[in-house]
Design a protein around this motif. Structure first.
Motif: not given
Ligand code: S3P
Length: 174
Positions: A42, A49, A52-55, A57-58
């Motif tokens: 990433i 991360y 910005h992208q949320g859990e 997406a992680f």
């Protein structure tokens, strides 16, 4: 030589990375830290991360890179992030493709170890002990479901725990 991947699961702060590195050294195997693999992919810290992208997406990236790590040869010692067991598919894949060790410790013990932590996104809250208790209640059954063996880590030194896991791997091969 390892016949299958040795996969370490457990709560944040339990020592999966430290123990994994020492275990790999002892076994003459490669050590792979899934969180480090994710950060390389990433290109930023996991905490950034998450922000910005949320859990969700992680978790997608985590599942994809876990699958890739499990498919790789030769067998390695693989430490996973504390939430890698949340998806049923991850639990099944780890159980089928490796020997899974659950490194267990109590939320109180983990809270003491993590009192100065700033890296773990889920623990940047007012009451980290409360959060760890909630995570433990949710995840302890999932770690047990994924695991072939539960290793108590609270009392032993790193060397003791590593010795215990190495012995257990030998016994499982017998
Ligand atoms: C997480 C634990 C972290 C990391 C991410 C999410 C979790 O790994 O994967 O911050 O959900 O518990 P560690 O277990 O190494 O802290």
């Amino acid at each position: 030589m390892l016949e299958r991947h040795c996969i370490l699961v457990g709560m944040p702060g339990v020592g999966k990375t430290t123990i994994g590195r020492r275990l790999a050294n002892r076994l003459g195997a490669e050590f792979v830290d899934l969180d480090a693999v994710i950060e390389t992919e990433i290109g930023c810290p996991i905490r950034t991360y998450f922000e910005h992208q949320g859990e969700a997406a992680f978790r997608d990236i985590e599942a994809r890179l876990l699958e890739r790590a499990l498919a790789a040869e030769p067998p390695c010692v693989l430490s996973t992030g504390g939430g890698a067991v949340l998806r049923a598919g991850n639990r099944q894949a780890m159980h089928q493709l490796g020997t899974v060790m659950y490194l267990r410790s109590s939320p109180e013990h983990l809270a003491r170890r993590l009192r100065n932590d700033t890296k773990r996104p889920l623990l940047q809250v007012d009451d980290p002990l409360k959060k760890l208790k909630e995570l433990y209640a949710e995840r302890d059954p999932l770690y047990r479901e994924a695991a072939h063996y539960v290793v108590e880590t609270q009392r032993g030194s790193v060397a003791t725990v590593v010795g215990h896991i190495a012995m257990q791997l030998d016994l499982m091969r017998a």
